[in-house]
Write a protein that holds these residues in place. Structure first.
Motif, PDB file in Angstrom:
ATOM      1  N   TYR A  30      25.872  42.099  34.242  1.00 24.28           N
ATOM      2  CA  TYR A  30      26.785  43.041  34.226  1.00 24.28           C
ATOM      3  C   TYR A  30      26.401  44.329  34.584  1.00 24.28           C
ATOM      4  N   LEU A  33      36.620  44.734  36.171  1.00 25.67           N
ATOM      5  CA  LEU A  33      36.970  43.351  36.536  1.00 25.67           C
ATOM      6  C   LEU A  33      36.059  42.342  36.156  1.00 25.67           C
ATOM      7  N   ARG A  34      34.809  42.662  35.962  1.00 27.92           N
ATOM      8  CA  ARG A  34      33.708  41.941  35.440  1.00 27.92           C
ATOM      9  C   ARG A  34      33.649  42.071  33.608  1.00 27.92           C
ATOM     10  N   ALA A  35      34.329  42.745  33.233  1.00 23.29           N
ATOM     11  CA  ALA A  35      34.520  43.020  31.577  1.00 23.29           C
ATOM     12  C   ALA A  35      34.763  41.823  31.049  1.00 23.29           C
ATOM     13  N   PRO A  36      35.678  40.816  31.249  1.00 24.76           N
ATOM     14  CA  PRO A  36      36.056  39.499  30.514  1.00 24.76           C
ATOM     15  C   PRO A  36      34.603  38.604  30.605  1.00 24.76           C
ATOM     16  N   LEU A  37      33.788  38.655  31.643  1.00 24.11           N
ATOM     17  CA  LEU A  37      32.653  37.995  31.989  1.00 24.11           C
ATOM     18  C   LEU A  37      31.654  38.099  30.723  1.00 24.11           C
ATOM     19  N   TYR A  70      32.229  39.991  27.914  1.00 27.42           N
ATOM     20  CA  TYR A  70      32.663  39.611  26.549  1.00 27.42           C
ATOM     21  C   TYR A  70      32.826  38.206  26.271  1.00 27.42           C
ATOM     22  N   GLY A  71      33.224  37.495  27.152  1.00 31.60           N
ATOM     23  CA  GLY A  71      33.230  36.008  26.995  1.00 31.60           C
ATOM     24  C   GLY A  71      31.860  35.326  26.756  1.00 31.60           C
ATOM     25  N   TYR A  90      32.959  30.839  34.353  1.00 31.78           N
ATOM     26  CA  TYR A  90      32.081  31.908  34.568  1.00 31.78           C
ATOM     27  C   TYR A  90      32.059  32.016  35.948  1.00 31.78           C
ATOM     28  N   VAL A 143      35.667  32.688  37.890  1.00 27.51           N
ATOM     29  CA  VAL A 143      35.917  34.081  37.740  1.00 27.51           C
ATOM     30  C   VAL A 143      34.889  35.037  38.635  1.00 27.51           C
TER      31      VAL A 143
END
Length: 200
Positions: free
Chosen positions: A10, A52-56, A58-59, A111, A114
């Motif tokens: 990230y 855009l990469r925030a869900p990656l 956090y998940g 992962y 996405v």
């Protein structure tokens, strides 16, 4: 290692202008090949890309920390001799390891899927072109090495959890055989005394 790679991915891919403010401070002391409107464009694209990469992140952090804490709890609870563990606990441990392996396997697929979809966006392409003009070709829209490292370590965890399933089931069978043999011995010791008391 999975957690470290997800976090590193990230921040590495965020771009060096993403965290800078337009005012004073740290950003003014940092070398930047961009100036003027070009710098503002790069900053905006970096910020859009990190969103855009925030869900990656956090998940990835949630799954890694959650399964890590649960795994440590299972290991601490199961750190006993085979005779002290219950058969139900061994089956529960096998079920947990199986679910963890499936979760990590599914997590790897989600992962990477996405990440590749984000890299196929116009935001990523425009950002890569701006960086490439200044010779920074490493900031491209290909799958990053840190993403690949996170997936590789996650695959190793899938293998380890799968091995844990096999070992837990083997321990359950060994324990079952041991209890059966103990039951047979106790049955023999409960036999009537006259069968064993003879005078020679």
């Amino acid at each position: 290692m999975v957690l470290m790679c997800v976090v590193a991915s990230y921040f590495v891919l965020a771009g060096f202008t993403a965290s800078f403010t337009s005012g004073g401070g740290f950003g003014n002391n940092y070398y930047s090949p961009f100036e003027g409107t070009e710098l503002e464009q790069v900053r905006q694209l970096d910020q859009k890309y990190t969103v855009l990469r925030a869900p990656l992140i956090y998940g990835g952090v949630a799954v890694s920390l959650g399964l890590g804490v649960l795994t440590m709890s299972v290991l601490l609870q199961g750190a006993k001799s085979l005779t002290e563990l219950s058969g139900k606990w061994l089956l529960l441990e096998a079920a947990f390891s199986l679910l963890a392996a499936v979760s990590y396997g599914a997590g790897i697929g989600i992962y990477l899927h996405v990440a590749l979809r984000i890299n196929a966006t116009d935001t990523c392409r425009a950002r890569a072109r701006l960086y490439a003009r200044k010779g920074l070709t490493w900031m491209n829209c290909q799958l990053a090495g840190t993403d690949g490292a996170a997936a590789t370590f996650a695959c190793l965890l899938v293998v380890m959890y799968g091995t844990s399933v096999v070992l837990a089931l083997r321990s359950y069978r060994r324990q079952k055989r041991y209890k059966e043999s103990q039951a047979q011995h106790s049955g023999c010791s409960d036999a009537p005394e006259y069968l064993w008391s003879g005078t020679l």
